[in-house]
Design a protein around this motif. Structure first.
Motif, short mmCIF file in Angstrom:
data_model
loop_
_atom_site.label_atom_id
_atom_site.label_comp_id
_atom_site.label_asym_id
_atom_site.label_seq_id
_atom_site.Cartn_x
_atom_site.Cartn_y
_atom_site.Cartn_z
N MET A 36 52.19 32.39 45.62
CA MET A 36 52.40 33.74 45.10
C MET A 36 52.51 33.71 43.58
N ILE A 37 52.47 34.90 42.98
CA ILE A 37 52.52 34.99 41.52
C ILE A 37 53.92 34.66 41.02
N ASN A 38 53.97 33.79 40.00
CA ASN A 38 55.25 33.51 39.36
C ASN A 38 55.59 34.60 38.35
N ALA A 39 54.59 35.13 37.68
CA ALA A 39 54.76 36.20 36.71
C ALA A 39 53.51 37.06 36.74
N PRO A 40 53.61 38.36 36.43
CA PRO A 40 52.43 39.23 36.48
C PRO A 40 51.32 38.73 35.56
N VAL A 41 50.08 38.84 36.06
CA VAL A 41 48.91 38.48 35.27
C VAL A 41 48.24 39.76 34.79
N THR A 42 47.90 39.79 33.52
CA THR A 42 47.31 40.98 32.92
C THR A 42 45.92 40.66 32.38
N ILE A 43 45.02 41.63 32.53
CA ILE A 43 43.69 41.50 31.93
C ILE A 43 43.83 41.83 30.45
N HIS A 44 43.70 40.81 29.64
CA HIS A 44 43.90 40.99 28.20
C HIS A 44 42.74 41.76 27.58
N SER A 45 41.50 41.43 27.95
CA SER A 45 40.33 42.12 27.41
C SER A 45 39.16 41.97 28.37
N VAL A 46 38.17 42.85 28.20
CA VAL A 46 36.96 42.85 29.02
C VAL A 46 35.77 42.66 28.09
N LEU A 47 34.95 41.64 28.37
CA LEU A 47 33.85 41.29 27.49
C LEU A 47 32.51 41.58 28.15
N LEU A 48 31.51 41.92 27.33
CA LEU A 48 30.15 42.18 27.81
C LEU A 48 29.17 41.38 26.96
N THR A 63 8.61 40.87 48.47
CA THR A 63 7.48 39.99 48.14
C THR A 63 7.84 38.52 48.21
N ALA A 64 9.12 38.21 48.39
CA ALA A 64 9.62 36.82 48.39
C ALA A 64 9.27 36.12 47.09
N VAL A 65 9.35 36.85 45.99
CA VAL A 65 9.02 36.31 44.68
C VAL A 65 10.23 36.48 43.76
N TYR A 66 10.44 35.50 42.88
CA TYR A 66 11.51 35.57 41.89
C TYR A 66 10.94 36.13 40.59
N HIS A 67 11.64 37.09 40.00
CA HIS A 67 11.17 37.74 38.79
C HIS A 67 12.21 37.56 37.68
N PRO A 68 11.74 37.32 36.44
CA PRO A 68 12.69 37.29 35.32
C PRO A 68 13.27 38.66 35.07
N THR A 69 14.50 38.71 34.64
CA THR A 69 15.15 39.99 34.39
C THR A 69 16.20 39.83 33.30
N GLU A 70 16.58 40.95 32.74
CA GLU A 70 17.73 40.96 31.84
C GLU A 70 19.00 41.08 32.67
N THR A 71 20.09 40.61 32.15
CA THR A 71 21.38 40.74 32.81
C THR A 71 22.43 41.11 31.76
N VAL A 72 23.59 41.48 32.26
CA VAL A 72 24.76 41.65 31.41
C VAL A 72 25.89 40.86 32.04
N SER A 73 26.45 39.93 31.29
CA SER A 73 27.60 39.16 31.77
C SER A 73 28.86 39.97 31.56
N LEU A 74 29.61 40.15 32.63
CA LEU A 74 30.91 40.82 32.56
C LEU A 74 31.98 39.76 32.59
N ARG A 133 30.61 49.63 29.24
CA ARG A 133 31.59 49.79 28.15
C ARG A 133 32.33 51.14 28.26
N GLN A 134 31.63 52.15 28.75
CA GLN A 134 32.23 53.48 28.86
C GLN A 134 33.05 53.67 30.13
N THR A 135 32.83 52.82 31.13
CA THR A 135 33.48 53.03 32.44
C THR A 135 34.39 51.87 32.85
#
Length: 431
Positions: free
Chosen positions: A1-13, A25-36, A66-68
């Motif tokens: 169990m938690i010893n002390a509360p954990v807080t989300i300090h920041s959210v990065l994109l 099509t069973a084909v892999y396609h390149p794409t852009e992504t966003v790392s959260l 970023r807005q949501t």
């Protein structure tokens, strides 16, 4: 169990690159992504890739997040996963919808015209060019896309489990009051016809269903003869395993309906015939039809399910087409339009929605096939890890990994992680 509360300090994109799998099509396609990324005050940072939808850019996706997502999660304490998940599912994004206004008939199709000078010169009448369309723009709000909600939901799931020093499966069972299971969930693997010979010997112990996906009417053959041939080939091949009688899973993505112009009787005739040839195996057809609207799909699938019930056949129908939300799950259950529903993490959009969907199926006696859905390939191992934990907690009938290359069809990824979690549970119970 938690010893002390954990807080989300920041959210990065962070915009990035990835590869996505297209199951059509069973084909892999390149794409852009966003790392959260989530940065905590007492835990190591966690990151997960979110794929960019067609017609969107990584910059646009990052702006939406970023807005949501960023305002919702920044500074939050990891105290109630279900409450925070509900808030996440309730988020909306603002978009601008453009509509082209219809032009008056006289403007849309103006009569041909020739000037007096042109007439005297013998010129033919000329139709004026069509004017530029008039666009109407409306600002609307809609729920966040499933990939955004799923990315954030899975990150939170990992964070809550880490904060409590629990495996993800154990945390889910505790948070949702689930009993879980003492054995691994049965696995479905998809093997193309050319790869039957490389199936691993672990089949007998860990795989409860084997099948393939056909992507065109041509692959099915005239009146489905090639599909029948594959089913018979699979049955013959499995005889070498003695008493091992897994279910057979054939996904035609609507091909059977197309082959017979969506004639219910003819389509079911093929389903019934293959079912007889596949005995003693149970045979399941995923999306034998795929129509242009949910209402039409429900009506046709309900009819085929009714045929199967009347004939008391071992043929079962699985629905994935038009099952895109928790509301859709309830609709298919209500209409008795499938013996089993294929629930995809990618489509349902959050762990909370997925567990609610599984519970609804269980209450109605409808089977559940759980999958990751097509996702960013670079995260495939990560998703297999999480999918194994979610499956152990939710206890669907079958679990499968769709976004994986040829080889063992995801068997080792899912099997190994489930066995590790179960072994850890045994060790804890002995301590």
């Amino acid at each position: 169990m938690i010893n002390a509360p954990v807080t989300i300090h920041s959210v990065l994109l962070q915009p990035g690159l990835g590869v996505v799998y297209d199951p059509l099509t069973a084909v892999y396609h390149p794409t852009e992504t966003v790392s959260l990324g989530l940065v905590f005050d007492k835990l190591a940072p966690l990151w997960l890739e979110c794929p960019v939808a067609a017609g969107q850019t990584a910059v646009q996706l990052a702006d939406t997040m970023r807005q949501t997502v960023v305002p919702l999660l920044t500074g939050r304490t990891l105290d109630d996963f279900r409450a925070l998940s509900a808030e996440l599912d309730g988020l909306q994004e603002t978009i601008v919808v453009e509509r082209e206004l219809p032009l008056p008939a006289a403007v849309e199709n103006p009569p041909a015209f020739v000037s007096r000078r042109g007439f005297l010169r013998g010129n033919d009448p000329v139709r004026p060019p069509r004017p530029e369309p008039v666009l109407e723009r409306e600002v609307v709000k809609r729920p966040l896309s499933p990939p955004i909600r799923l990315t954030a939901s899975l990150l939170l799931l990992e964070a809550f489990a880490a904060a409590r020093r629990q495996p993800v499966a154990a945390f889910l069972m505790e948070a949702y009051g689930l009993a879980g299971g003492k054995t691994a969930v049965s696995i479905l693997i998809n093997l193309p016809q050319t790869e039957l010979a490389i199936a691993p010997t672990a089949l007998q112990q860990h795989v409860a269903a084997i099948g393939t996906t056909s992507r065109s009417v041509e692959e099915l053959g005239k009146q489905g003869k090639e599909l029948q041939k594959y089913a018979r080939q699979l049955v013959e091949w499995l005889k070498a395993y003695g008493d091992y009688v897994p279910a057979l899973h054939l996904n035609t993505r609507g091909g059977i309906g197309k082959a017979f112009n969506n004639s219910s009787g003819l389509s079911f005739g093929l389903l019934f015939g293959i079912g007889m040839a596949a005995a003693p195996h149970i045979i399941r057809f995923e999306d034998p039809v795929w129509l242009d609207s949910q209402a039409a799909q429900l009506a046709e699938m309900s009819k085929l399910c009714d045929y199967a019930r009347r004939r008391r056949t071992k043929v079962e129908l699985i629905a994935q087409a038009w099952v895109d939300s928790l509301a859709d799950v309830h609709t298919f259950i209500e209409k008795k339009a499938a013996h089993m529903l294929h629930l995809s993490l990618t489509k349902l959009g959050s762990v909370d929605a997925l567990l609610a969907a599984v519970a609804a199926c269980r209450a109605a006696g409808v089977g559940v096939l759980l999958s990751d859905g097509a996702w960013v390939w670079g995260e495939n191992g990560r998703f297999a890890h999480l999918l194994a934990h979610i499956a152990l907690a939710a206890q669907p009938d079958l679990v499968t990994l769709t976004a994986t290359p040829a080889g063992d069809a995801g068997l080792s990824l899912l099997h190994n992680e489930m066995q590790r979690v179960l072994q850890m549970g045994h060790e804890v119970s002995r301590a």
